[in-house]
Design a protein around this motif. Sequence first.
Motif, PDB file in Angstrom:
ATOM      1  N   SER A   1       0.750  -0.829   0.036  1.00  0.00           N
ATOM      2  CA  SER A   1      -0.508   0.098  -0.115  1.00  0.00           C
ATOM      3  C   SER A   1       1.279   1.075   0.064  1.00  0.00           C
ATOM      4  O   SER A   1       0.698   2.340  -0.547  1.00  0.00           O
ATOM      5  CB  SER A   1      -0.981  -0.023   1.564  1.00  0.00           C
ATOM      6  N   ASN A   2       1.873   1.091   0.656  1.00  0.00           N
ATOM      7  CA  ASN A   2       2.732   2.363   0.491  1.00  0.00           C
ATOM      8  C   ASN A   2       4.585   1.872  -0.329  1.00  0.00           C
ATOM      9  O   ASN A   2       5.271   2.530   0.113  1.00  0.00           O
ATOM     10  CB  ASN A   2       3.287   3.194   1.978  1.00  0.00           C
ATOM     11  N   ALA A   3       3.793   1.013  -0.937  1.00  0.00           N
ATOM     12  CA  ALA A   3       5.600   0.539  -2.195  1.00  0.00           C
ATOM     13  C   ALA A   3       5.328   1.907  -2.634  1.00  0.00           C
ATOM     14  O   ALA A   3       5.188   3.198  -2.886  1.00  0.00           O
ATOM     15  CB  ALA A   3       4.508  -0.104  -3.023  1.00  0.00           C
ATOM     16  N   ARG A   4       7.671   1.724  -2.151  1.00  0.00           N
ATOM     17  CA  ARG A   4       8.494   2.203  -3.111  1.00  0.00           C
ATOM     18  C   ARG A   4       7.697   3.154  -4.530  1.00  0.00           C
ATOM     19  O   ARG A   4       8.281   4.317  -5.091  1.00  0.00           O
ATOM     20  CB  ARG A   4       9.561   2.015  -2.901  1.00  0.00           C
ATOM     21  N   ILE A   5       7.384   2.170  -5.341  1.00  0.00           N
ATOM     22  CA  ILE A   5       7.267   2.074  -6.634  1.00  0.00           C
ATOM     23  C   ILE A   5       6.553   3.404  -7.182  1.00  0.00           C
ATOM     24  O   ILE A   5       6.213   4.175  -7.678  1.00  0.00           O
ATOM     25  CB  ILE A   5       6.808   1.073  -7.181  1.00  0.00           C
ATOM     26  N   ARG A   6       5.155   3.628  -5.626  1.00  0.00           N
ATOM     27  CA  ARG A   6       3.721   4.340  -5.636  1.00  0.00           C
ATOM     28  C   ARG A   6       4.467   5.677  -5.459  1.00  0.00           C
ATOM     29  O   ARG A   6       4.192   7.115  -5.976  1.00  0.00           O
ATOM     30  CB  ARG A   6       3.218   3.954  -4.784  1.00  0.00           C
ATOM     31  N   GLY A   7       5.487   5.455  -4.513  1.00  0.00           N
ATOM     32  CA  GLY A   7       6.817   7.165  -3.826  1.00  0.00           C
ATOM     33  C   GLY A   7       7.260   7.409  -5.131  1.00  0.00           C
ATOM     34  O   GLY A   7       6.984   8.608  -5.263  1.00  0.00           O
ATOM     35  N   LEU A   8       7.698   6.604  -6.009  1.00  0.00           N
ATOM     36  CA  LEU A   8       8.986   7.664  -7.276  1.00  0.00           C
ATOM     37  C   LEU A   8       7.897   7.652  -8.335  1.00  0.00           C
ATOM     38  O   LEU A   8       7.994   8.817  -8.889  1.00  0.00           O
ATOM     39  CB  LEU A   8       8.792   6.076  -7.585  1.00  0.00           C
ATOM     40  N   ARG A   9       6.373   7.109  -8.031  1.00  0.00           N
ATOM     41  CA  ARG A   9       4.966   7.930  -9.339  1.00  0.00           C
ATOM     42  C   ARG A   9       4.744   8.943  -8.807  1.00  0.00           C
ATOM     43  O   ARG A   9       4.947  10.342  -9.872  1.00  0.00           O
ATOM     44  CB  ARG A   9       4.047   6.890  -9.830  1.00  0.00           C
ATOM     45  N   SER A  10       4.656   8.650  -7.880  1.00  0.00           N
ATOM     46  CA  SER A  10       4.053  10.802  -7.022  1.00  0.00           C
ATOM     47  C   SER A  10       4.888  11.201  -7.108  1.00  0.00           C
ATOM     48  O   SER A  10       5.046  12.942  -8.148  1.00  0.00           O
ATOM     49  CB  SER A  10       3.889  10.815  -5.529  1.00  0.00           C
ATOM     50  N   ALA A  11       6.808  11.301  -6.914  1.00  0.00           N
ATOM     51  CA  ALA A  11       7.462  11.889  -7.268  1.00  0.00           C
ATOM     52  C   ALA A  11       8.017  12.454  -8.030  1.00  0.00           C
ATOM     53  O   ALA A  11       8.114  14.314  -8.855  1.00  0.00           O
ATOM     54  CB  ALA A  11       8.889  11.398  -6.476  1.00  0.00           C
ATOM     55  N   VAL A  12       7.878  12.214  -9.443  1.00  0.00           N
ATOM     56  CA  VAL A  12       8.351  12.126 -10.692  1.00  0.00           C
ATOM     57  C   VAL A  12       6.769  12.908 -11.311  1.00  0.00           C
ATOM     58  O   VAL A  12       7.314  13.631 -12.125  1.00  0.00           O
ATOM     59  CB  VAL A  12       8.307  10.615 -11.650  1.00  0.00           C
ATOM     60  N   LYS A  13       6.069  12.735 -10.365  1.00  0.00           N
ATOM     61  CA  LYS A  13       5.185  13.351 -11.390  1.00  0.00           C
ATOM     62  C   LYS A  13       4.823  14.627 -11.305  1.00  0.00           C
ATOM     63  O   LYS A  13       4.270  15.831 -11.517  1.00  0.00           O
ATOM     64  CB  LYS A  13       3.436  13.023 -11.325  1.00  0.00           C
ATOM     65  N   CYS A  14       5.020  14.888  -9.660  1.00  0.00           N
ATOM     66  CA  CYS A  14       5.322  16.324  -8.983  1.00  0.00           C
ATOM     67  C   CYS A  14       6.577  17.138  -9.472  1.00  0.00           C
ATOM     68  O   CYS A  14       6.462  18.347  -9.566  1.00  0.00           O
ATOM     69  CB  CYS A  14       5.155  16.161  -6.859  1.00  0.00           C
ATOM     70  N   PHE A  15       7.264  16.230 -10.252  1.00  0.00           N
ATOM     71  CA  PHE A  15       8.422  17.032 -10.353  1.00  0.00           C
ATOM     72  C   PHE A  15       8.013  17.594 -11.967  1.00  0.00           C
ATOM     73  O   PHE A  15       8.642  18.674 -12.072  1.00  0.00           O
ATOM     74  CB  PHE A  15      10.030  15.567 -11.162  1.00  0.00           C
TER      75      PHE A  15
ATOM     76  N   TYR B   1       2.195   6.271 -18.387  1.00  0.00           N
ATOM     77  CA  TYR B   1       2.659   5.971 -18.519  1.00  0.00           C
ATOM     78  C   TYR B   1       3.550   5.482 -17.125  1.00  0.00           C
ATOM     79  O   TYR B   1       3.787   4.874 -16.753  1.00  0.00           O
ATOM     80  CB  TYR B   1       3.936   6.589 -19.167  1.00  0.00           C
ATOM     81  N   LEU B   2       3.856   6.334 -16.336  1.00  0.00           N
ATOM     82  CA  LEU B   2       4.079   6.384 -14.528  1.00  0.00           C
ATOM     83  C   LEU B   2       3.459   5.226 -14.416  1.00  0.00           C
ATOM     84  O   LEU B   2       3.889   4.536 -13.738  1.00  0.00           O
ATOM     85  CB  LEU B   2       3.911   7.445 -14.190  1.00  0.00           C
ATOM     86  N   ASP B   3       1.896   5.430 -14.209  1.00  0.00           N
ATOM     87  CA  ASP B   3       0.744   4.369 -13.805  1.00  0.00           C
ATOM     88  C   ASP B   3       0.800   2.740 -14.243  1.00  0.00           C
ATOM     89  O   ASP B   3       0.486   2.261 -12.975  1.00  0.00           O
ATOM     90  CB  ASP B   3      -0.434   4.546 -13.554  1.00  0.00           C
ATOM     91  N   ASN B   4       1.721   2.563 -15.564  1.00  0.00           N
ATOM     92  CA  ASN B   4       1.850   1.225 -15.912  1.00  0.00           C
ATOM     93  C   ASN B   4       3.399   0.732 -15.682  1.00  0.00           C
ATOM     94  O   ASN B   4       3.589  -0.622 -16.692  1.00  0.00           O
ATOM     95  CB  ASN B   4       2.024   1.450 -17.461  1.00  0.00           C
ATOM     96  N   LEU B   5       3.747   1.626 -14.876  1.00  0.00           N
ATOM     97  CA  LEU B   5       5.319   0.985 -14.928  1.00  0.00           C
ATOM     98  C   LEU B   5       4.984   0.055 -13.581  1.00  0.00           C
ATOM     99  O   LEU B   5       4.630  -0.272 -12.654  1.00  0.00           O
ATOM    100  CB  LEU B   5       5.751   1.922 -13.877  1.00  0.00           C
ATOM    101  N   ASP B   6       5.414  -1.363 -13.747  1.00  0.00           N
ATOM    102  CA  ASP B   6       6.144  -2.407 -13.098  1.00  0.00           C
ATOM    103  C   ASP B   6       6.856  -3.205 -11.981  1.00  0.00           C
ATOM    104  O   ASP B   6       8.028  -2.315 -13.351  1.00  0.00           O
ATOM    105  CB  ASP B   6       5.362  -3.840 -13.935  1.00  0.00           C
ATOM    106  N   ALA B   7       6.620  -3.314 -11.378  1.00  0.00           N
ATOM    107  CA  ALA B   7       8.253  -3.084 -10.467  1.00  0.00           C
ATOM    108  C   ALA B   7       8.942  -4.801 -10.739  1.00  0.00           C
ATOM    109  O   ALA B   7       7.416  -5.876  -9.774  1.00  0.00           O
ATOM    110  CB  ALA B   7       7.780  -3.136  -8.956  1.00  0.00           C
TER     111      ALA B   7
END
Length: 680
Positions: free
Chosen positions: A177-191, A520-526
Amino acid sequence: MKTAKSFLQELRSNTAGNTLAMAGMAMFPLAAMIGGGVDVSRIYLVQTRLQQACDAGALAGRRQMGGGTWTANSNAANTAAENMFKANFDTDAFGSYDGTSSFSENAGTVTGVASVKVDMAVMQMFGFGTKNVSVECDASMSIPNTDVMFVLDTTGSMNCPDTGSTYCSNNGNREASNARIRGLRSAVKCFYETLAKRDSDEDCGSTPASGSENTAHLRFGFVPYSTNVNVGKLLPNDYIADNWTYQSREAISTVENVVVDYTPGTPYLYGSNYYYDGGWSSRSTIETHYDVRNSSACSALQPADYDDMSGSEGSRYDEYSWTSGGQQITRWYVDVRGTRYDYSRSYSSSRDRCQIKLRTRDIVEQREYRQVNTPVYEQQQVFSHYDYKPVTFDVSALKAGGSNWNDSLDLPVGNEGLDTGVAWDGCIEERQTVRTSNFSPIPTAAYDLNIDLVPTTGNPATQWGPLLDEAVWGRYNSYGSRTTSTVSTSSNLSRNYSYTCANEARKLQRWDTPSDFDSYLDNLDAIGSTYHDIGLIWGARLLSPTGIFASENAASDTGGAIDRHLIFMTDGDTVTSSSQYTSYGVEWYDRRRTSASSSPSTNDLTTQVNSRFLAMCSAIKNKNITLWVVSFGNGVSAGSITNLQNCATSGKFYNASNSSELLENFRSIANDISQLRLTN
């Protein structure tokens, strides 16, 4: 004694006292000139210092605002602007007083207005009183022509929680629920929001002001990486070799006499079976005889029962063939329909009468026929076994012209060597490399580490190969141990290696539609292991202005220079395995970057990946590309942190322990990439 007339005449001609009078008369304009100069100098000095303070305040407010809004954090931006103004201008300076200042923001531009009053010193004598001095200033964050390439770690561990020290490999390949990939998506979108001034679907704490969208040359690209990178279908057809060698299998056949047909023999009746079809009819008298002396005479008159099978044979059915003694025997059945005649008698001694009676019933005769056929032989290649070994295949069928690609091709790796469809997802095998531990400088023949080398058509050493996991087999001996020797067997060996392919990369492009960026970011798989080198190699290739995409990257559409930034983000150490199918083949079998004479250890492979990674860091910085490196999470070792720090451009390394810090790191990078400037 002089007369009055002579005295006046003498006085008129005497000029000895004129200078004093003239000097007295000149004092007033001279005082005005000097006083005016003094007061004008004071006004100019006040205005200059006031302008400098206004500019400083506007810049401070705009920097504090960053990618957010003017009113965010309890009007922190306005407070910063006012504080900076006050730090640079004392309202009592140079005799000024009643100072005012105010700052506001519109569409990303901060505007300031400041004013003070200055009393005239000398010029008051000439009727000049108080002078109002006012200035205006503007400051904005402008984006120069900029290309940003994200090289993002999308390995399995990015599914793990972004905090805590509990070991987590891949969280069962499911996002926490608090996966790093989710944090990454948020950070890149805010960038993206901060730099492009466009509103993504992420809650970044503020919304870009309407009308503030960046209109400069601003492009973003992506290279998600894990064990491999998915870049093949971004390339022109000529950049992929027509033939490539894989750890595969080859079907081996022998010449044998093969029965290709049979010469038909003569059919013969093998046997028959009868069965009734329906019930008997009622008996009826067909003959009556008189003057019959006794029962025996009546019996003599009774006809014999018989079957009438004079009908035609029906169609063949249940035909079946088998071989016996090298010959083919074919069997089939036909039915013949007929009638069974059943006679009886009735004798009356009182009347000497004999009656003959008849009943009938339908009957079917099932006839079995057989035919012996003689074989016809022909010499043919017949499957014998597989040789599991390196095999070179023609893979040019993947090419669909230009930069278009097919998703699969047929290769002779199916059952007994039959052609079968082999899918290609876009991951690639790297071009020629060298076995070495010294990458300072990068060896000339290590084409895999050459950022800008354009492939030569027909020279596979300079080209890449499609990574085809369905065409690859590991091989092992009768004891179940891996071997580099050819293994000959008629069995289907198991594929004793693992394979993952990252999401498809994206070349540099404008992302004017935020939903496309978000999608694009939402579809990234880890998924997969951590091979830092291959991600950085391709991030550099897709960003370089002088390499394989020079025509797209060299300059902006208007011919202007471009600032280039590569942002590399990872959440962990290098993780390698000899059983992985990577961009350098199946490491245990191919051994393209480790000793050819011995199986590679995990330490061998990790050393290679780290060494090549650092060599690529230096190569990127040498191309005047700003290299930002972000370490994410608590799972990165001290040694890896050192490598990441050494990789980054000086002062461009960040360390985020959780998603909140990661978002702030990316926002800070975006603000640094933006250029703060005075508009007026």
